[in-house]
Design a protein around this motif. Structure first.
Motif, PDB file in Angstrom:
ATOM      1  N   ASN A  45       0.772  -1.287  -0.052  1.00  7.75           N
ATOM      2  CA  ASN A  45      -0.054   0.021   0.195  1.00  7.75           C
ATOM      3  C   ASN A  45       0.928   1.347  -0.079  1.00  7.75           C
ATOM      4  O   ASN A  45       0.652   2.197   0.912  1.00  7.75           O
ATOM      5  N   HIS A  46       1.595   1.220  -0.977  1.00  7.68           N
ATOM      6  CA  HIS A  46       2.623   2.482  -1.119  1.00  7.68           C
ATOM      7  C   HIS A  46       1.986   3.683  -1.854  1.00  7.68           C
ATOM      8  O   HIS A  46       1.362   3.463  -2.947  1.00  7.68           O
ATOM      9  N   ARG A  47       2.011   4.863  -1.365  1.00  3.51           N
ATOM     10  CA  ARG A  47       1.488   6.037  -1.759  1.00  3.51           C
ATOM     11  C   ARG A  47       2.406   7.206  -1.645  1.00  3.51           C
ATOM     12  O   ARG A  47       2.888   7.644  -0.505  1.00  3.51           O
TER      13      ARG A  47
ATOM     14  N   ARG B 268       2.264   5.089  -6.777  1.00  2.45           N
ATOM     15  CA  ARG B 268       1.198   4.218  -6.181  1.00  2.45           C
ATOM     16  C   ARG B 268       1.342   2.591  -6.614  1.00  2.45           C
ATOM     17  O   ARG B 268       0.919   2.186  -7.567  1.00  2.45           O
TER      18      ARG B 268
ATOM     19  N   ASP C 150       0.097  -1.105  -4.832  1.00  2.00           N
ATOM     20  CA  ASP C 150      -0.549  -2.091  -3.638  1.00  2.00           C
ATOM     21  C   ASP C 150       0.393  -3.265  -3.331  1.00  2.00           C
ATOM     22  O   ASP C 150       0.472  -3.377  -2.124  1.00  2.00           O
TER      23      ASP C 150
END
Length: 445
Positions: A191-193, A198, A200
């Motif tokens: 869940n990298h933002r 981005r 998941d």
């Protein structure tokens, strides 16, 4: 694995039929070898015969150089290394891939796959890729600014390492009786933002034998050195003099310590182009023969492109002009630009002489001599605190690699400076580096 402070590391940098731009013109050379799997398999076997730590393939997402001057076609390196993994058992396999023109998920999967295929011998040479010609292959009008490319690279590595860690080491349990293949709680999304990405996750490849591939870097600009201090475990660098190499070595080790890492956790390997002969005269004659085969007009155009000049501004039999741009005005390969200018100014070279000096290694140090002389210069730099080892760049392949393996390596072995047998199974073992701990905490589902 623990480090032996008296043992150096040796990597074979493989490029077509040799690093010298005129090597393809020698009678012995196969001008089609650059896209021959069998050619590279032979080179891999030679390098492994010498117990070298690793071999390395450069790459770029663009046609590099003038195809009229030398062979420029290249096979995609991770594909080629998969073929080399099948004919070798021990040697490390390092491929170049760009953070500017890839996505973290695809690249993390590719290197995890190579690490599985090779039983833990994969390495990634991380580049940020300069040049507007590369940018235009990906729908961009120009190359992103230098600092932005490194900021993207930093986040790229953050995402890639999370993806490699998205499977716990013991996630796969293969319980046939219970009908459970993997513990789903140990395979987790990341869940990298971030600013650039981005993602998941998780990765669709289990954690590989090394955890992460060995991380290699080659940029020597200020941004490049800061990036290396944070992420790199091996650094390929170009240094012309012992004093410059020692200064670079001290600087990067200090930056690594300041980044909170063990300075011994980063191995610094300057490039050297050894031209080897049974006698010094024989080595110098081969060096001179290669220089005679350089096409100066092709080389002058390439040099002018590096300096953002019109080729007419570079007079072959005159020194470099005074109106060169500064390093700050160069967007790509800043450190190499400075190295070349400093070399020309320090030795008062004409453009023709500079072209000759660059023909063998594009700014890397070229050394012509006997096996003993090559071993002596390697040992001198190692003992002087200028290197942890060397990136061996034979001027001619395969003969130059075979000469190094068969005549220089035994001297280094006799002096206790290099292994006589492989002592581990992974690339990290060869470099005396630990397997990274999994950084992600388990996330219950």
């Amino acid at each position: 694995m623990t480090r032996n402070p008296n043992r150096l590391h040796l990597n074979a940098f493989l490029m077509s039929v040799g690093h010298h731009e005129a090597s393809w013109r020698l009678p012995e050379s196969d001008p089609y070898a650059g896209w021959s799997v069998k050619h590279y398999q032979e080179l891999a076997r030679i390098a492994e015969r010498g117990r070298l730590d690793s071999l390395f393939l450069a790459d770029s997402p663009v046609q590099q150089g003038d195809p009229g001057r030398r062979p420029t076609g290249k096979l995609e390196p991770t594909v080629l290394l998969t073929a080399l993994a099948g004919v070798t058992e021990h040697i490390g396999l390092i491929a170049t891939a760009s953070t500017s023109y890839n996505e973290p998920y695809n690249l993390a999967r590719r290197f995890a796959s190579l690490d599985h295929v090779s039983d833990g011998r994969a390495g990634w040479n991380i580049v940020t890729t300069a040049g507007a010609d590369a940018a235009r292959n990906f729908g961009l009008d120009d190359v992103p600014p230098h600092q932005e490319r490194y900021e993207r690279a930093d986040e790229f590595l953050e995402v890639a390492t999370k993806l490699w860690d998205s499977w716990a080491d013991d996630a796969v349990i293969a319980d046939k009786h219970g009908g459970v293949h993997s513990d789903a709680a140990k395979v987790r999304a990341i869940n990298h933002r971030g600013r650039f990405f981005r993602v998941d996750g998780p990765l669709n490849v289990p954690r590989s034998p090394q955890g992460w591939p060995l991380l290699v870097q080659a940029g020597s600009s200020e941004d490049g050195k800061d990036f290396a201090a944070k992420w790199a475990e091996a650094v390929f660098t170009a240094q012309q003099t012992l004093d410059e190499a020692r200064a670079f070595y001290r600087d990067l080790k200090q930056r690594t310590a300041a980044a909170g890492r063990d300075p011994d956790g980063i191995k610094i390997l300057p490039g050297i182009v050894p031209v080897i002969g049974a006698t010094e005269a024989e080595a110098r004659e081969l060096d001179a023969e290669l220089e005679r085969l350089i096409s100066p007009e092709y080389a002058r155009r390439q040099l002018a492109e590096r300096f953002n000049l019109d080729p007419a501004d570079l007079k072959l039999d005159e020194p470099l002009p005074d109106n060169l741009p500064t390093e700050d005005e160069i967007e790509g390969a800043k450190s190499r630009f400075t190295l070349i200018v400093d070399l020309a100014r320090r030795e008062n070279l004409t453009v023709r002489q500079l072209i000759g000096r660059l023909g063998g290694g594009r700014g890397h140090r070229t050394f012509a001599g006997t096996p003993v002389q090559v071993a002596d210069t390697i040992e001198e730099w190692f003992d002087s605190g200028a290197a942890d080892g060397f990136n061996i760049m034979p001027a001619v392949l395969p003969s130059g690699l075979a000469a190094f393996v068969d005549h220089v390596v035994p001297i280094l072995q006799e002096r206790g400076r290099f292994r006589t047998e492989y002592e581990g199974t992974t690339l990290r073992d060869h470099y005396g580096l630990p397997r990274p701990a999994n950084s992600l905490e388990l996330i219950p589902r």
